[in-house]
Design an enzyme around this catalytic site. Structure first.
Site, PDB file in Angstrom:
ATOM      1  N   HIS A 221      49.736  57.288  40.951  1.00  0.00           N
ATOM      2  CA  HIS A 221      50.326  57.024  39.635  1.00  0.00           C
ATOM      3  C   HIS A 221      50.050  55.550  39.318  1.00  0.00           C
ATOM      4  O   HIS A 221      50.807  54.664  39.706  1.00  0.00           O
ATOM      5  CB  HIS A 221      51.822  57.317  39.742  1.00  0.00           C
ATOM      6  CG  HIS A 221      52.636  57.075  38.513  1.00  0.00           C
ATOM      7  ND1 HIS A 221      53.152  58.090  37.735  1.00  0.00           N
ATOM      8  CD2 HIS A 221      53.070  55.923  37.934  1.00  0.00           C
ATOM      9  CE1 HIS A 221      53.856  57.584  36.746  1.00  0.00           C
ATOM     10  NE2 HIS A 221      53.823  56.257  36.837  1.00  0.00           N
ATOM     11  N   HIS A 223      49.505  52.409  36.813  1.00  0.00           N
ATOM     12  CA  HIS A 223      49.572  51.752  35.504  1.00  0.00           C
ATOM     13  C   HIS A 223      48.355  50.823  35.442  1.00  0.00           C
ATOM     14  O   HIS A 223      47.829  50.411  36.472  1.00  0.00           O
ATOM     15  CB  HIS A 223      50.901  51.002  35.355  1.00  0.00           C
ATOM     16  CG  HIS A 223      52.060  51.952  35.135  1.00  0.00           C
ATOM     17  ND1 HIS A 223      52.632  52.154  33.902  1.00  0.00           N
ATOM     18  CD2 HIS A 223      52.712  52.775  35.985  1.00  0.00           C
ATOM     19  CE1 HIS A 223      53.599  53.052  34.003  1.00  0.00           C
ATOM     20  NE2 HIS A 223      53.682  53.448  35.263  1.00  0.00           N
ATOM     21  N   CYS A 254      57.399  50.535  31.680  1.00  0.00           N
ATOM     22  CA  CYS A 254      58.708  50.820  32.261  1.00  0.00           C
ATOM     23  C   CYS A 254      59.706  49.842  31.651  1.00  0.00           C
ATOM     24  O   CYS A 254      59.504  48.630  31.724  1.00  0.00           O
ATOM     25  CB  CYS A 254      58.685  50.675  33.780  1.00  0.00           C
ATOM     26  SG  CYS A 254      60.328  50.937  34.496  1.00  0.00           S
TER      27      CYS A 254
END
Ligand code: HMG
Ligand code: MG
Length: 316
Positions: A221, A223, A254
């Site tokens: 995952h 970013h 986030c």
């Protein structure tokens, strides 16, 4: 629009990759202006029509902490008729689980931080306390919904944390192993602020393998804050990982980690995978049209390089 320049397989790569789409959750949780529920559900419906089969739909976190997703129950209810697609939701605690189960959810994701500072900022508790909460959530989920409930685990700040610097690999493996041993079917390794580089990715996945958690149990995952997400993904695929999280149009961030930008854009991922001859089941043209439409709804161009290349400027 032309999206194919031939297929050129690489060595040591899988034949298929499962994309875990997070745009509707990770992407929209950070939007300044509220996105109407109807736009969210149209977004998810269009992503499913573009061939994405796992779409994280929303998050049953505290609505005061993440007001952008306060309509979680409405989103889930509106998607009841959508078939052939898994729609996991994020659940932080027992209160969130109760809300999700009330609305018929059978696919949840729990999350912990590898670092103490982010744990406090994101979940208002220590790493140890959050592991205790997750254990209660998993036990309660199985007791109430039965063994058929799917529970995914996330570890955040796996590579670096804006307050603590580089993350200790042993701490990530420790926390991640706990989630797998509690019954998560898969563990997603979050580079929440996008600081990882490919060798670091290989090292972390190797450390999980040494702890008897092979790449088949892991997802990645990334970013894309520092532009490393695609390179990191390729490094992960070369170690045997076959599930990759990404966000349509590169939406995201986030709210509790200011330096986080959007996830790896799904279009950029699909472009790379299809160029390598790796199957995804995704129709790139339909996906690009969806992200260009969403860019129009959000009132700014998509940061995805592929969306921009295949439309005039990422806007519809
Ligand atoms: P808290 O304030 O410590 O909660 O927040 P509490 O347990 O003290 O409860 C306070 C009140 O809130 C109580 O109500 C609870 O019932 C209620 P009262 O008794 O006072 O009337 N409450 C809730 N209500 C609705 N839904 C709930 C809920 N929980 C408690 N779920 C909490 C603790 C965990 C709830 C809060 O910190 C929170 O919601 N945090 C979520 C933050 C977040 O969503 N961050 C983004 C997602 S993580 C991420 O993006 C990373 C990831 O993408 C991977 C990566 O990139 O690394 C996954
Ligand atoms: Mg994330």
């Amino acid at each position: 629009m032309s999206t194919t320049y031939g297929t050129h397989p690489g060595t040591g790569l899988p034949e298929t990759v499962q994309i875990y789409e997070v745009g509707a959750r990770d992407g929209l949780q950070n939007e300044k202006n509220p996105v109407p529920t109807a736009v969210k559900t149209e977004f998810i419906t269009r992503l499913a029509a573009a061939g994405l089969t796992t779409i994280e739909a929303t998050s049953f976190v505290h609505p005061k902490w993440v007001p952008q997703l306060a309509d979680a129950a409405d989103v889930v209810d509106a998607l009841t008729g959508l078939s052939g697609v898994r729609l996991p939701v994020l659940v932080p605690n027992l209160a969130g689980l109760a809300r999700a189960l009330e609305h018929g959810v059978t696919d949840i994701a729990v999350f912990v931080s590898a670092t103490e500072t982010f744990s406090q900022k994101n979940l208002n508790c220590s790493v140890t306390e959050s592991l205790t909460t997750v254990e209660k959530v998993i036990t309660e989920a199985k007791a109430t919904a039965g063994e058929q409930i799917s529970i995914r685990g996330y570890v955040s700040m796996c590579f670096g944390d804006p307050w603590e610097g580089q993350t200790d690999i042993a701490a990530v493996v420790d926390v991640g192993s706990r989630l797998l041993e509690m019954g998560c079917y898969e563990l997603s390794l979050g580079d929440t602020i996008g600081v990882a580089t490919p060798g670091h990715v290989e090292q972390l996945i190797g450390a999980f393998d040494a702890a008897r958690h092979p790449a088949a149990q892991l997802a990645v995952h990334f970013h894309d804050t520092y532009g490393q997400a695609l390179a990191n993904t390729l490094a992960a695929l070369q170690t045997g990982v076959t599930t990759v999280d990404s966000s349509a149009g590169g939406l995201g961030g986030c709210p509790y980690a200011k330096s986080a930008t959007g996830n790896l854009a799904t279009e950029d991922l699909v472009w790379q995978l299809h160029g390598l001859g790796i199957r995804t089941g995704v129709d790139l043209d339909a996906l690009v049209r969806t992200s260009a439409w969403m860019a129009g709804e959000l009132g700014r161009p998509s940061p995805s390089r592929v969306v921009r290349a295949l439309t005039s400027d990422g806007a519809p």
